[in-house]
Design a protein around this motif. Structure first.
Motif, PDB file in Angstrom:
ATOM      1  N   UNK A  74       0.812  -1.213   0.000  1.00  0.00           N
ATOM      2  CA  UNK A  74       0.000   0.000   0.000  1.00  0.00           C
ATOM      3  C   UNK A  74       0.855   1.276   0.000  1.00  0.00           C
ATOM      4  N   UNK A  75       1.923   1.303   0.787  1.00  0.00           N
ATOM      5  CA  UNK A  75       2.731   2.526   0.860  1.00  0.00           C
ATOM      6  C   UNK A  75       3.376   2.870  -0.469  1.00  0.00           C
ATOM      7  N   UNK A  76       3.620   1.870  -1.297  1.00  0.00           N
ATOM      8  CA  UNK A  76       4.296   2.136  -2.569  1.00  0.00           C
ATOM      9  C   UNK A  76       3.444   2.958  -3.517  1.00  0.00           C
ATOM     10  N   UNK A  77       2.126   2.926  -3.306  1.00  0.00           N
ATOM     11  CA  UNK A  77       1.268   3.673  -4.220  1.00  0.00           C
ATOM     12  C   UNK A  77       0.704   4.925  -3.557  1.00  0.00           C
ATOM     13  N   UNK A  78       1.196   5.246  -2.366  1.00  0.00           N
ATOM     14  CA  UNK A  78       0.782   6.515  -1.744  1.00  0.00           C
ATOM     15  C   UNK A  78       1.333   7.653  -2.592  1.00  0.00           C
ATOM     16  N   UNK A  79       0.499   8.583  -2.909  1.00  0.00           N
ATOM     17  CA  UNK A  79       0.946   9.720  -3.703  1.00  0.00           C
ATOM     18  C   UNK A  79       1.067   9.417  -5.182  1.00  0.00           C
ATOM     19  N   UNK A  80       0.589   8.256  -5.621  1.00  0.00           N
ATOM     20  CA  UNK A  80       0.658   7.928  -7.048  1.00  0.00           C
ATOM     21  C   UNK A  80      -0.448   8.670  -7.810  1.00  0.00           C
TER      22      UNK A  80
END
Lengths: 542, 416
Positions: A74-80
């Protein structure tokens, strides 16, 4: 494993040229397949441990891939970045293009994301042709029965019936798009479609354009997609995870932009997976005729989200892949060659099977010759002869007019196809099973459609020549039209990757490793590492 | 480590709406004790230390005393089963699987307080719970025990199942009353408090489903037994709704005062896929986040409050290092913005603005100005509403901003 040296075999071949005797055969088809088909003799199918199909038998390498952890958190797509669209099509082959065109034609906004480039797919490698019951002596009923029988009666009857019924209309649609077909009669325009008989068929039903039918099909599809204002194409953007809504339905996908090294969330009302098959996993150690992108990405993502699969222990090995030279191993010699009359000959200079039997039968027969020492060995590569010179003698000029790709391939193999037979061996060709769908391509996950080779149930446990090209257009159009009906619906309120938490729970509770991750995106030898490429390694020190 | 202690969730009593079986399993004993001595029932509940399980933790006996003090003929008790906040799933389980436990608890409350109206206010989204309650109430209406209860208070008791609006705001006390009266679920100003003037003007007490479900056991086994079920100063057991990035999410009944560490790492079997523990949203996402340093906290009302947070409904949404705080907060703020009833302008536009800014940051379009705007809103919004919705919404944003500011900053920087 012994084999007959090339020089010796070539002498016998030349001695018998023109009249190869067909060796009498006691083995029944079932015995042949049970004893020699790679599905039976390769890695033993194992039951899946987790997911909706837990307990179903699955090819072991595929099972290992299906039961992997997600590539991203989930954190990898924060701000995507988030893109919104009506329909997201994942996959840039024929099925994806047909779905995108149809959906856009209905007025839906479409994003087509593909990991390579639009058209850079297995569709362009389909050589033989496309089946459709268009002849006077033919009918959709016969098409249905041939297909169902060739699939060992394992297919979903409704899907097969839909396929057969759609055939003529698919051809009409393709012609309208501008696709050329071989015709009989020498007129400057128009003519009657030329029909050939595929292995296992009761009537001539293959329509083709030379021996690069798929390439011609993709040419017109690619142009039409590129010109359609309603379709935004995202090249070089593999899907790495699907997005789920709070009810477990599909709400789009996370795609990774290979050019910008970042994730993009595509929210969609409907998602159509057209990601193709799994040949590049090189199951059971076989070479493959498949395109570089065939790494089963969509299959992995769909299963993780809860889509039901079927026949995941059944794969098609095309009888005639190149065996020599080694660097071209697996490359496909179209069934068109056998369809036109080319014979298969073993190292003793004898025919050993009716070449127009279904593919799994012919492939098993070739593997029997090789395993029992009647194969031909050349520079460590073993196979049997495909008698192209005999075909050329019977049909002069065929290499220039019809089997153009074959002539091209022979040149790459550095042999003279008019004088020297090709050395061939079965090659991993097609994933028979896949995601279970209904006649609209709808999977068991709400909002998720699957079309093309990723889907299962149409071809049963063995696919006939020419049914793949028909399948991708038939079901691609059906899924596109059906998905487009959702264009006025509201978006699901949340789109995230929460479903991977459930998946990780299942992995842990089943004692499966969490560090094995999927999908592969590219074959192992592609040396692609998403974590390194996207810079999302462990962030412990941050 | 502390073990699971199943009183409300005792597998033997998860029998659904079957009154005969419920009574054969020892159900009804509590009600009989209350009927024998209504005043004694109040004393027992006071001595047991039972507190409101819906989130406030207000002593149940104090609520009842207000009702008892009233001279009015008509009084009402509402069993609040609106349960709608993210991550809470205890009441729906009780309603569906042991409706008689809840109804008997309601009748005990009615007998102890001399109340003649008992409303079971249920979220219609809990379709199975609603159906089970309807079936269960029908059985009570024709049972002798209800007659005995009526005789004890000298009034006939009305038992009614009322569907709530299914909206989050509908769980607020005054919104509950408004809904039962047939109005919109709008909270109203207090005072008058419900205990003064509630349903159709009658003094009203609103008790949570789980609170009532405790009563049959307390009356049957005594106050001392109930107190002994807790750990330390905490009493009784608590239903914890554990969700998020743990291996075994689910509903756990543990002694009140069990530690957060035990809940997450023993009962929840630890963090999902070996990730580091990051934070917990407690009691529905409207309280201050608990972080790694709070893992030792005892999960009871007072101990959690000592860490500047609240136990709330006992919901624990656990977040690991693999999950983005900003995404979660943005998700919950959408929930609050949708849940705001729209009566109070600061809440209506405040939750909307908070949600818009958070969505923007989450989608990578945020700026440093957005962070400043969030802080500004957090300072001006609290206390602006008739109910506590806006306060809860602000608390969770404020808490995440102070604890996980770096995540907000990196979401803003990700796209540079």
């Amino acid at each position: 494993m012994t084999a007959i040296p090339y020089a010796e075999a070539l002498d016998r071949y030349r001695a018998n040229a023109g009249g190869f005797p067909l060796r009498p055969d006691d083995a029944t088809i079932a015995e042949l397949i049970a004893a020699y088909h790679p599905d039976s003799t390769g890695g033993k199918a194992i039951p899946l441990k987790i997911g909706v199909n837990a307990g179903m038998l699955c090819q072991p390498q595929v099972a290992a891939l299906l039961q992997t952890n997600a590539l991203i958190e989930d954190v990898d797509i924060a701000g995507a970045e988030i893109l919104n669209t009506d329909i997201l099509v994942i996959g840039g082959g024929g099925a994806g293009a047909a779905a995108a065109l149809t959906a856009a034609g209905e007025g839906a906004r479409v994003i087509l994301a593909t990991k390579l480039l639009l058209g850079d797919s297995n569709t362009v490698m389909a050589e033989g042709g496309i089946q459709a019951a268009v002849g006077d002596d033919d009918s959709p009923q016969r098409h249905f029965e041939d297909t169902f029988k060739a699939g060992h009666r394992a297919a979903d009857k409704e899907l097969v019936a839909q396929l057969a019924l759609d055939g003529p209309d698919v051809i009409r649609w393709l012609i309208k798009l501008g696709m050329s077909f071989d015709v009989v009669g020498h007129r400057p325009f128009g003519g009657t479609l030329k029909r050939k008989t595929p292995g296992g068929a009761t009537a001539p039903r293959i329509l083709s354009y030379r021996d690069f039918t798929g390439l011609e099909m993709m040419r017109v599809l690619r142009e039409a997609v590129g010109l359609h204002r309603g379709i935004q194409v995202m090249d070089r953007s593999p899907a790495v995870e699907l997005l789920s809504d709070e009810r477990g339905g599909c709400a789009g996908a996370v795609v990774y932009s290979l050019e910008h090294h970042r994730f993009v969330l595509v929210r969609a009302r409907r998602t159509i997976l057209a990601t193709g098959g799994s040949g590049r996993l090189h199951l059971n150690g076989f070479p493959t005729s498949n395109h570089y992108g065939a790494t089963a990405d969509g299959l992995v993502l769909a299963y993780r989200m809860g889509a039901k699969l079927r026949e995941m222990d059944s794969f098609q090995y095309h009888p005639t892949g190149i065996a020599h030279p080694a660097h071209l191993a697996g490359g496909l010699v179209s069934e068109a060659a056998r369809s036109e009359g080319a014979k298969l000959v073993n190292g003793l200079g004898e025919r050993f099977i009716d070449e127009l039997k279904p593919r799994d039968v012919v492939a098993s027969a070739i593997l029997r010759e090789i395993q029992e020492g009647r194969g031909v060995s050349r520079d460590g590569q073993t196979g049997v002869f495909l008698d192209v010179p005999g075909l050329v003698a019977a049909k002069p000029g065929i290499l220039e007019t019809t089997l153009i790709s074959l002539a091209h391939l022979a040149k790459k193999c550095r042999i003279d196809p008019t004088a020297e037979p090709l050395l061939v061996t079965p090659t991993l060709h097609y994933q028979n099973g896949g995601v279970a769908i209904d006649t609209h391509g709808q999977s068991s996950v709400p909002g998720l459609f699957c079309v093309g080779e990723i889907s299962g149930g149409i071809h049963g446990r063995n696919r006939m020549m020419g049914n793949a090209l028909l399948d991708i257009i038939s079901f691609g159009r059906r899924a596109g039209a059906h998905a487009a009906e959702a264009r006025a619906e509201a978006y699901s309120s949340r789109a995230g990757i929460g479903h991977i938490h459930d998946w990780q729970r299942q992995l842990t509770l089943a004692d499966l490793p969490l560090d094995a991750r999927g999908p592969h995106v590219f074959p192992d030898y592609g040396n692609f590492d998403l974590v390194a490429d996207a810079g999302i390694g462990p962030r412990a020190a941050e | 480590m502390t073990g699971i202690k199943q009183v409300l969730l005792d597998p033997a009593i998860q029998i659904g709406a079957d009154l005969t079986t419920w009574l054969s399993l020892g159900g009804g004993d509590g009600l009989k004790a209350a009927i024998a001595s209504p005043a004694g029932a109040l004393d027992t509940v006071r001595d047991s230390g039972l507190r409101g399980m819906g989130g406030a933790g207000f002593p149940t006996s104090r609520k009842w005393e207000m009702l008892i003090a009233s001279e009015a003929h008509d009084k009402a008790i509402v069993c609040n089963g609106n349960e709608d906040e993210p991550g809470t799933f205890k009441d729906r389980h009780l309603l569906e699987h042991t409706p008689h436990q809840v109804i008997e608890g309601g009748l005990i409350a009615a007998v102890a307080t001399g109340t003649n109206q008992l409303f079971f206010y249920i979220n219609p989204h809990h379709t199975k719970g609603l159906a089970a309650m309807r079936r269960a109430v029908e059985q009570w209406l024709v049972h002798d025990l209800l007659q005995a209860a009526q005789a004890a208070i000298g009034k006939s008791i009305k038992l009614a199942v009322v569907e709530s609006s299914g909206l989050y705001i509908g769980g607020e006390e005054t919104a509950v009353i408004s809904t039962i009266e047939g109005g919109f679920p709008f909270p109203r100003r207090k005072p008058p408090f419900p205990a003064q003037s509630g349903v159709f003007g009658a003094p009203t007490v609103i008790n949570n489903v789980e609170t009532l479900a405790n009563l049959p056991h307390i009356l049957a086994h005594g106050a001392a037994w109930h107190r002994a079920n807790g750990i330390g100063d905490a009493v009784g057991t608590k239903l914890y709704s554990l969700s998020g990035d743990v291996l075994r999410p689910g509903l756990y009944e543990l002694p009140m005062g069990s530690s957060l560490h035990d809940l997450v790492f023993v009962h929840g079997m630890g963090m999902l896929s070996g990730k580091e523990f990051k934070a917990v949203f407690t009691g529905g996402p409207s309280n201050t986040l608990l972080t790694k340093k709070d893992l030792d906290v005892a999960l009871d009302f007072d101990s959690v409050r000592a860490r500047n947070s609240r136990l709330g409904t006992g919901a624990m949404i656990v977040i690991s290092e693999g999950t983005s705080i900003v995404r979660k907060i943005s998700e919950y703020m959408d929930f609050f913005a949708n849940g705001s009833c729209g009566q109070c302008p600061p809440c209506k536009s405040g939750t909307y603005q908070l949600s818009r800014i958070l969505n923007r940051i989450d989608a990578g379009d945020g700026s440093d100005g957005d962070l400043a705007a969030l802080e500004n809103l957090c300072s001006i919004l609290p206390g602006c509403g008739r109910c506590a919705l806006i306060d809860g919404a602000v608390t969770v944003v404020e808490s995440s901003l102070s604890t996980f500011r770096n995540e907000y900053v990196s979401s803003i920087r990700r796209r540079d």
